[in-house]
Design a protein around this motif. Structure first.
Motif, PDB file in Angstrom:
ATOM      1  N   ARG A 126       0.843  -1.192   0.000  1.00  0.00           N
ATOM      2  CA  ARG A 126       0.000   0.000   0.000  1.00  0.00           C
ATOM      3  C   ARG A 126       0.881   1.245   0.000  1.00  0.00           C
ATOM      4  N   ILE A 127       0.352   2.337  -0.605  1.00  0.00           N
ATOM      5  CA  ILE A 127       1.084   3.600  -0.645  1.00  0.00           C
ATOM      6  C   ILE A 127       0.160   4.714  -0.147  1.00  0.00           C
ATOM      7  N   LEU A 128       0.628   5.492   0.811  1.00  0.00           N
ATOM      8  CA  LEU A 128      -0.055   6.696   1.273  1.00  0.00           C
ATOM      9  C   LEU A 128       0.844   7.866   0.891  1.00  0.00           C
ATOM     10  N   ALA A 129       0.299   8.828   0.133  1.00  0.00           N
ATOM     11  CA  ALA A 129       1.139   9.917  -0.371  1.00  0.00           C
ATOM     12  C   ALA A 129       0.470  11.272  -0.145  1.00  0.00           C
ATOM     13  N   PHE A 130       1.307  12.307  -0.031  1.00  0.00           N
ATOM     14  CA  PHE A 130       0.860  13.684   0.143  1.00  0.00           C
ATOM     15  C   PHE A 130       1.572  14.549  -0.879  1.00  0.00           C
ATOM     16  N   GLU A 131       0.905  15.622  -1.321  1.00  0.00           N
ATOM     17  CA  GLU A 131       1.500  16.508  -2.314  1.00  0.00           C
ATOM     18  C   GLU A 131       1.149  17.956  -2.015  1.00  0.00           C
ATOM     19  N   ALA A 132       1.996  18.855  -2.492  1.00  0.00           N
ATOM     20  CA  ALA A 132       1.732  20.294  -2.462  1.00  0.00           C
ATOM     21  C   ALA A 132       2.349  20.866  -3.727  1.00  0.00           C
ATOM     22  N   GLY A 133       1.577  21.684  -4.439  1.00  0.00           N
ATOM     23  CA  GLY A 133       2.088  22.188  -5.705  1.00  0.00           C
ATOM     24  C   GLY A 133       1.431  23.478  -6.131  1.00  0.00           C
ATOM     25  N   TYR A 134       1.762  23.881  -7.331  1.00  0.00           N
ATOM     26  CA  TYR A 134       1.341  25.159  -7.868  1.00  0.00           C
ATOM     27  C   TYR A 134       0.932  25.006  -9.324  1.00  0.00           C
ATOM     28  N   PRO A 135      -0.351  25.281  -9.668  1.00  0.00           N
ATOM     29  CA  PRO A 135      -0.732  25.211 -11.081  1.00  0.00           C
ATOM     30  C   PRO A 135      -0.245  26.445 -11.833  1.00  0.00           C
ATOM     31  N   ILE A 136       0.449  26.229 -12.930  1.00  0.00           N
ATOM     32  CA  ILE A 136       0.884  27.318 -13.803  1.00  0.00           C
ATOM     33  C   ILE A 136      -0.035  27.258 -15.018  1.00  0.00           C
ATOM     34  N   TRP A 137      -0.989  28.179 -15.084  1.00  0.00           N
ATOM     35  CA  TRP A 137      -2.020  28.156 -16.111  1.00  0.00           C
ATOM     36  C   TRP A 137      -1.430  28.604 -17.439  1.00  0.00           C
ATOM     37  N   ILE A 138      -1.444  27.710 -18.438  1.00  0.00           N
ATOM     38  CA  ILE A 138      -0.957  28.026 -19.783  1.00  0.00           C
ATOM     39  C   ILE A 138      -2.049  28.760 -20.544  1.00  0.00           C
ATOM     40  N   VAL A 139      -3.244  28.205 -20.539  1.00  0.00           N
ATOM     41  CA  VAL A 139      -4.458  28.814 -21.084  1.00  0.00           C
ATOM     42  C   VAL A 139      -5.560  28.567 -20.065  1.00  0.00           C
ATOM     43  N   ASP A 140      -6.773  28.976 -20.381  1.00  0.00           N
ATOM     44  CA  ASP A 140      -7.867  28.904 -19.412  1.00  0.00           C
ATOM     45  C   ASP A 140      -8.076  27.530 -18.786  1.00  0.00           C
ATOM     46  N   ASN A 141      -7.870  26.446 -19.525  1.00  0.00           N
ATOM     47  CA  ASN A 141      -8.187  25.131 -18.967  1.00  0.00           C
ATOM     48  C   ASN A 141      -7.022  24.140 -18.994  1.00  0.00           C
ATOM     49  N   ILE A 142      -5.786  24.606 -19.136  1.00  0.00           N
ATOM     50  CA  ILE A 142      -4.615  23.725 -19.120  1.00  0.00           C
ATOM     51  C   ILE A 142      -3.573  24.303 -18.170  1.00  0.00           C
ATOM     52  N   ALA A 143      -3.069  23.449 -17.272  1.00  0.00           N
ATOM     53  CA  ALA A 143      -2.061  23.902 -16.308  1.00  0.00           C
ATOM     54  C   ALA A 143      -0.918  22.895 -16.204  1.00  0.00           C
ATOM     55  N   ILE A 144       0.300  23.404 -16.140  1.00  0.00           N
ATOM     56  CA  ILE A 144       1.471  22.611 -15.771  1.00  0.00           C
ATOM     57  C   ILE A 144       1.547  22.692 -14.255  1.00  0.00           C
ATOM     58  N   GLU A 145       1.724  21.529 -13.596  1.00  0.00           N
ATOM     59  CA  GLU A 145       1.639  21.503 -12.146  1.00  0.00           C
ATOM     60  C   GLU A 145       2.857  20.848 -11.490  1.00  0.00           C
ATOM     61  N   PRO A 146       3.898  21.636 -11.200  1.00  0.00           N
ATOM     62  CA  PRO A 146       5.007  21.086 -10.423  1.00  0.00           C
ATOM     63  C   PRO A 146       4.552  20.892  -8.971  1.00  0.00           C
ATOM     64  N   SER A 147       5.048  19.834  -8.340  1.00  0.00           N
ATOM     65  CA  SER A 147       4.658  19.581  -6.954  1.00  0.00           C
ATOM     66  C   SER A 147       5.764  18.856  -6.194  1.00  0.00           C
ATOM     67  N   LEU A 148       5.730  19.022  -4.883  1.00  0.00           N
ATOM     68  CA  LEU A 148       6.576  18.250  -3.972  1.00  0.00           C
ATOM     69  C   LEU A 148       5.717  17.121  -3.434  1.00  0.00           C
ATOM     70  N   ASN A 149       6.293  15.914  -3.359  1.00  0.00           N
ATOM     71  CA  ASN A 149       5.533  14.741  -2.956  1.00  0.00           C
ATOM     72  C   ASN A 149       6.278  13.965  -1.878  1.00  0.00           C
ATOM     73  N   TYR A 150       5.496  13.407  -0.953  1.00  0.00           N
ATOM     74  CA  TYR A 150       6.031  12.525   0.080  1.00  0.00           C
ATOM     75  C   TYR A 150       5.165  11.283   0.121  1.00  0.00           C
ATOM     76  N   GLY A 151       5.775  10.112   0.043  1.00  0.00           N
ATOM     77  CA  GLY A 151       5.016   8.874   0.048  1.00  0.00           C
ATOM     78  C   GLY A 151       5.560   7.863   1.037  1.00  0.00           C
ATOM     79  N   MET A 152       4.652   7.045   1.562  1.00  0.00           N
ATOM     80  CA  MET A 152       5.018   5.980   2.492  1.00  0.00           C
ATOM     81  C   MET A 152       4.431   4.680   1.963  1.00  0.00           C
ATOM     82  N   ALA A 153       5.264   3.676   1.791  1.00  0.00           N
ATOM     83  CA  ALA A 153       4.819   2.364   1.321  1.00  0.00           C
ATOM     84  C   ALA A 153       5.010   1.356   2.442  1.00  0.00           C
ATOM     85  N   SER A 154       4.027   0.467   2.605  1.00  0.00           N
ATOM     86  CA  SER A 154       4.160  -0.549   3.649  1.00  0.00           C
ATOM     87  C   SER A 154       3.267  -1.743   3.359  1.00  0.00           C
ATOM     88  N   ASP A 155       3.648  -2.862   3.920  1.00  0.00           N
ATOM     89  CA  ASP A 155       2.859  -4.084   3.925  1.00  0.00           C
ATOM     90  C   ASP A 155       3.698  -5.155   4.605  1.00  0.00           C
TER      91      ASP A 155
END
Length: 174
Positions: A126-155
């Motif tokens: 199983r994977i539990l993950a968290f993210e925080a990022g920023y949408p960079i709007w190219i046009v009205d309905n398209i965004a490039i979204e860089p983000s920082l991610n942290y994930g924990m895997a276990s079983d």
């Protein structure tokens, strides 16, 4: 005059950005942890390592600025004859703060086929993950979204692991 122009521009940009995350809207798009890496060594006894990762998510805005949906993913790591292939699927939630940045969480069931000395072994986890990022709007309905991610895997079948990384996504908003 420059301050007024900057203020007007920011109001327009953030107004369009916020409009894309209204209740009833949809988002869909791929993301990757910067995709493909390849490592070669000068020492001929060491194997070349390649890594490829891709995720695809789709969701709906349940209320303004809050999206929920499903993510599926694939990762391939190869080192000589050894390596592994991982697939996963699971739900995600993401909250947009006035269209200027987002925070999110996801949970996934994953399956990895590991090949060592040409003998495959299947591992589920199983994977539990968290993210925080920023949408960079190219046009009205398209965004490039860089983000920082942290994930924990276990079983029971794997050693618990934690990952921290940078992802880049491209989302379409409808």
């Amino acid at each position: 005059m420059k301050k007024e122009l900057l203020t007007a521009t920011l109001v327009v940009v953030f107004g369009f950005a916020n409009a894309q995350t209204d209740q009833g809207g949809w988002l869909i798009g791929p993301s990757t942890n910067l995709g493909y890496t390849s490592t070669s060594y000068d020492d001929p006894t060491l194997n070349k390592i390649t890594n490829f990762n891709l995720e695809l998510g789709a969701g709906s805005f349940l209320i303004d600025n809050l999206a929920a949906g499903v993510t599926v993913g694939y990762e391939k790591v190869k080192e000589g004859f050894d390596g592994n292939t991982t697939t996963f699927i699971g739900p995600f939630v993401r909250y947009y703060v006035k269209g200027t940045f987002f925070v999110g969480a996801s949970y996934a069931a994953a399956s990895r086929e590991e090949v060592f000395a040409r003998a495959p072994v299947k591992v589920n986890f199983r994977i539990l993950a968290f993210e925080a990022g920023y949408p960079i709007w190219i046009v009205d309905n398209i965004a490039i979204e860089p983000s920082l991610n942290y994930g924990m895997a276990s079983d029971d079948d794997i050693i618990d692991s934690n990952t921290f990384g940078v992802n880049v996504g491209l989302n379409l908003y409808f």
